[in-house]
Design a protein around this motif. Structure first.
Motif, mmCIF file in Angstrom:
data_model
loop_
_atom_site.group_PDB
_atom_site.id
_atom_site.type_symbol
_atom_site.label_atom_id
_atom_site.label_comp_id
_atom_site.label_asym_id
_atom_site.label_seq_id
_atom_site.Cartn_x
_atom_site.Cartn_y
_atom_site.Cartn_z
ATOM 1 N N GLY A 11 0.841 -1.203 0.000
ATOM 2 C CA GLY A 11 0.000 0.000 0.000
ATOM 3 C C GLY A 11 0.872 1.247 0.000
ATOM 4 O O GLY A 11 0.526 2.258 0.607
ATOM 5 N N GLY A 12 1.995 1.159 -0.726
ATOM 6 C CA GLY A 12 2.970 2.268 -0.712
ATOM 7 C C GLY A 12 2.710 3.331 -1.758
ATOM 8 O O GLY A 12 3.537 4.220 -1.961
ATOM 9 N N GLY A 15 -1.150 7.911 0.567
ATOM 10 C CA GLY A 15 -1.504 7.994 1.980
ATOM 11 C C GLY A 15 -0.341 7.660 2.916
ATOM 12 O O GLY A 15 0.803 8.049 2.695
ATOM 13 N N ILE A 16 -0.673 6.913 3.953
ATOM 14 C CA ILE A 16 0.309 6.586 4.991
ATOM 15 C C ILE A 16 1.467 5.775 4.393
ATOM 16 O O ILE A 16 2.634 6.012 4.715
ATOM 17 N N GLY A 35 1.960 -1.882 -4.947
ATOM 18 C CA GLY A 35 0.675 -1.253 -5.252
ATOM 19 C C GLY A 35 -0.315 -2.320 -5.650
ATOM 20 O O GLY A 35 0.065 -3.462 -5.911
ATOM 21 N N LEU A 64 -1.792 -9.452 -3.160
ATOM 22 C CA LEU A 64 -1.377 -9.697 -1.774
ATOM 23 C C LEU A 64 -2.208 -10.798 -1.115
ATOM 24 O O LEU A 64 -1.791 -11.367 -0.112
ATOM 25 N N ASN A 90 1.181 -2.485 5.258
ATOM 26 C CA ASN A 90 0.376 -1.272 5.446
ATOM 27 C C ASN A 90 -0.910 -1.238 4.620
ATOM 28 O O ASN A 90 -1.862 -0.549 4.993
ATOM 29 N N ALA A 91 -0.970 -2.004 3.509
ATOM 30 C CA ALA A 91 -2.170 -1.955 2.645
ATOM 31 C C ALA A 91 -3.396 -2.304 3.482
ATOM 32 O O ALA A 91 -3.351 -3.201 4.322
ATOM 33 N N THR A 140 0.507 -2.114 10.051
ATOM 34 C CA THR A 140 -0.322 -0.947 10.321
ATOM 35 C C THR A 140 -1.646 -1.429 10.905
ATOM 36 O O THR A 140 -2.473 -2.023 10.216
ATOM 37 N N SER A 141 -1.797 -1.203 12.197
ATOM 38 C CA SER A 141 -3.048 -1.524 12.879
ATOM 39 C C SER A 141 -3.930 -0.274 12.829
ATOM 40 O O SER A 141 -3.922 0.467 11.844
ATOM 41 N N TYR A 155 -13.745 -4.091 9.945
ATOM 42 C CA TYR A 155 -12.498 -3.319 10.051
ATOM 43 C C TYR A 155 -11.845 -3.452 11.424
ATOM 44 O O TYR A 155 -10.686 -3.888 11.513
ATOM 45 N N GLY A 186 -4.299 6.941 14.577
ATOM 46 C CA GLY A 186 -5.625 7.480 14.844
ATOM 47 C C GLY A 186 -6.168 8.057 13.556
ATOM 48 O O GLY A 186 -5.846 7.575 12.459
ATOM 49 N N THR A 190 -5.801 11.078 5.159
ATOM 50 C CA THR A 190 -5.567 10.375 3.880
ATOM 51 C C THR A 190 -6.916 10.181 3.179
ATOM 52 O O THR A 190 -7.960 10.495 3.742
ATOM 53 N N MET A 192 -8.578 7.608 2.912
ATOM 54 C CA MET A 192 -9.473 6.761 3.698
ATOM 55 C C MET A 192 -10.370 7.626 4.586
ATOM 56 O O MET A 192 -11.554 7.362 4.753
HETATM 57 P P1 NAD Z 1 -5.448 4.808 1.640
HETATM 58 O O1 NAD Z 1 -6.776 4.348 1.190
HETATM 59 O O2 NAD Z 1 -4.972 6.167 1.281
HETATM 60 O O3 NAD Z 1 -4.328 3.764 1.206
HETATM 61 C C1 NAD Z 1 -4.550 2.388 1.277
HETATM 62 C C2 NAD Z 1 -3.444 1.686 0.540
HETATM 63 O O4 NAD Z 1 -3.726 0.277 0.547
HETATM 64 C C3 NAD Z 1 -3.351 2.122 -0.918
HETATM 65 O O5 NAD Z 1 -2.000 2.236 -1.297
HETATM 66 C C4 NAD Z 1 -4.032 0.974 -1.659
HETATM 67 O O6 NAD Z 1 -3.526 0.779 -2.956
HETATM 68 C C5 NAD Z 1 -3.666 -0.216 -0.782
HETATM 69 N N1 NAD Z 1 -4.631 -1.285 -1.007
HETATM 70 C C6 NAD Z 1 -5.942 -1.300 -0.719
HETATM 71 N N2 NAD Z 1 -6.505 -2.446 -1.165
HETATM 72 C C7 NAD Z 1 -5.497 -3.173 -1.723
HETATM 73 C C8 NAD Z 1 -5.427 -4.446 -2.340
HETATM 74 N N3 NAD Z 1 -6.511 -5.228 -2.508
HETATM 75 N N4 NAD Z 1 -4.217 -4.870 -2.800
HETATM 76 C C9 NAD Z 1 -3.124 -4.119 -2.656
HETATM 77 N N5 NAD Z 1 -3.121 -2.900 -2.074
HETATM 78 C C10 NAD Z 1 -4.298 -2.443 -1.625
HETATM 79 O O7 NAD Z 1 -5.469 4.624 3.212
HETATM 80 P P2 NAD Z 1 -4.451 5.002 4.371
HETATM 81 O O8 NAD Z 1 -5.202 5.840 5.300
HETATM 82 O O9 NAD Z 1 -3.146 5.447 3.844
HETATM 83 O O10 NAD Z 1 -4.331 3.550 5.046
HETATM 84 C C11 NAD Z 1 -3.114 2.855 5.190
HETATM 85 C C12 NAD Z 1 -3.233 1.934 6.378
HETATM 86 O O11 NAD Z 1 -3.459 2.708 7.556
HETATM 87 C C13 NAD Z 1 -4.402 0.947 6.300
HETATM 88 O O12 NAD Z 1 -3.987 -0.310 6.798
HETATM 89 C C14 NAD Z 1 -5.429 1.545 7.241
HETATM 90 O O13 NAD Z 1 -6.285 0.588 7.783
HETATM 91 C C15 NAD Z 1 -4.537 2.183 8.281
HETATM 92 N N6 NAD Z 1 -5.170 3.244 9.076
HETATM 93 C C16 NAD Z 1 -5.557 4.411 8.504
HETATM 94 C C17 NAD Z 1 -6.138 5.404 9.291
HETATM 95 C C18 NAD Z 1 -6.572 6.716 8.749
HETATM 96 O O14 NAD Z 1 -7.199 7.482 9.514
HETATM 97 N N7 NAD Z 1 -6.270 7.069 7.522
HETATM 98 C C19 NAD Z 1 -6.308 5.176 10.661
HETATM 99 C C20 NAD Z 1 -5.904 3.967 11.197
HETATM 100 C C21 NAD Z 1 -5.314 3.010 10.395
#
Ligand code: NAD
Length: 247
Positions: A11-12, A15-16, A35, A64, A90-91, A140-141, A155, A186, A190, A192
């Motif tokens: 998930g690089g 976002g995160i 990706g 994945l 992280n994805a 990434t929890s 989730y 928290g 992003t 999400m």
């Molecule tokens: P985002 O939606 O911006 O990014 C998610 C990433 O995961 C993307 O790069 C996407 O391509 C990848 N992904 C999703 N489905 C996929 C699949 N089937 N195969 C391969 N890659 C896939 O979200 P984010 O906020 O950057 O989330 C990243 C991590 O952080 C996640 O695990 C999310 O649960 C966690 N998280 C996010 C938040 C928040 O507030 N944004 C809070 C707590 C945890």
């Protein structure tokens, strides 16, 4: 802090995860970003190289949720570089529906990417880390793994599972010098979170004791620390990076 280390970040592409990729590169690591599609992986790599043409970054796009696919990709990385030092699982995808509107298929989709993919990637990297007798896995929890949430049951279920996987794999991997930790973000700014309804976002923001949402870089900084030798005696932890969020 991470010169000569090879890192994989799932998930690089945004976002995160993208912030993790950039932070690891800044500390001298070679980074392979995963990706979901060739197009998005290549676009992320091009974007990073446009900012820094010397960045040691490349893209992969295994499914994945399929162990054999992940293994083939990770084996190639190992053959190319001779080691895999850091894996950031992280994805992830979120869920919002109430249980009465959630089908088994919807539930499984979240578990597939948030849990099964973490197992697949961890196993494929761990097999090389065992031989190396070193390695660092960072999952990434989420803050919901502390509190649950009142909808989107799959989730928090998946993130509670990640905390358990983190602690158990840390115990299993310690004898090989493999450390396994998690970060629990928290509310982080992003796509999400941007996808949430405006009133929900405002409510979340207002509830944060530190008075702001997290930025992806806040999470990436914690990941760099956990990946570095500064954290060489830390394993099995899920570290909250949530501005002291309480809901
Ligand atoms: P985002 O939606 O911006 O990014 C998610 C990433 O995961 C993307 O790069 C996407 O391509 C990848 N992904 C999703 N489905 C996929 C699949 N089937 N195969 C391969 N890659 C896939 O979200 P984010 O906020 O950057 O989330 C990243 C991590 O952080 C996640 O695990 C999310 O649960 C966690 N998280 C996010 C938040 C928040 O507030 N944004 C809070 C707590 C945890």
């Amino acid at each position: 802090m991470l010169t000569n280390k090879v890192a994989i970040v799932t998930g690089g592409t945004r976002g995160i995860g993208l912030a993790m990729v950039k932070a690891l590169l800044e500390e001298g690591a070679t980074v392979v970003l995963a990706g979901s599609r060739e197009e998005t992986a290549n676009k992320a790599v091009e974007g990073i190289k446009a900012e820094n043409p010397d960045a040691k970054v490349e893209g992969i796009w295994p499914d994945l949720t399929k162990y054999e696919d992940v293994k083939a990709c990770f084996d190639k990385i190992y053959e190319k570089y001779g080691h895999i030092d850091i894996l950031c699982n992280n994805a992830g995808v979120s869920a919002r529906d109430l249980i009465e509107d959630t089908t088994q298929e919807m539930f499984e989709k979240v578990i597939d990417i948030n849990v099964i993919a973490v197992f697949n990637c961890s196993k494929a990297a761990y097999e090389h880390m065992m031989v190396q007798k070193s390695g660092c896995i960072i999952n990434t929890s989420s803050m919901v793994s502390q509190y649950g949430q009142p909808s989107g049951l799959a989730y928090p279920t998946s993130k509670f599972a990640i905390n358990g996987l983190t602690l158990s794999l840390a115990r299993e991997g310690a004898k090989y010098g493999i450390r396994v930790n998690a970060v629990a973000p928290g509310v982080t700014n992003t796509d999400m979170v941007k996808a949430l309804p405006e009133d929900m976002r405002e409510k979340l923001k207002a509830s944060l004791p530190l008075g702001r949402m997290g930025e992806p870089e806040d999470i990436a900084n914690a990941v760099v620390f956990l990946a570095s030798d500064h954290a060489s005696y830390i394993s099995g932890q899920t570290i909250r990076v949530d501005g002291l969020a309480t809901v």
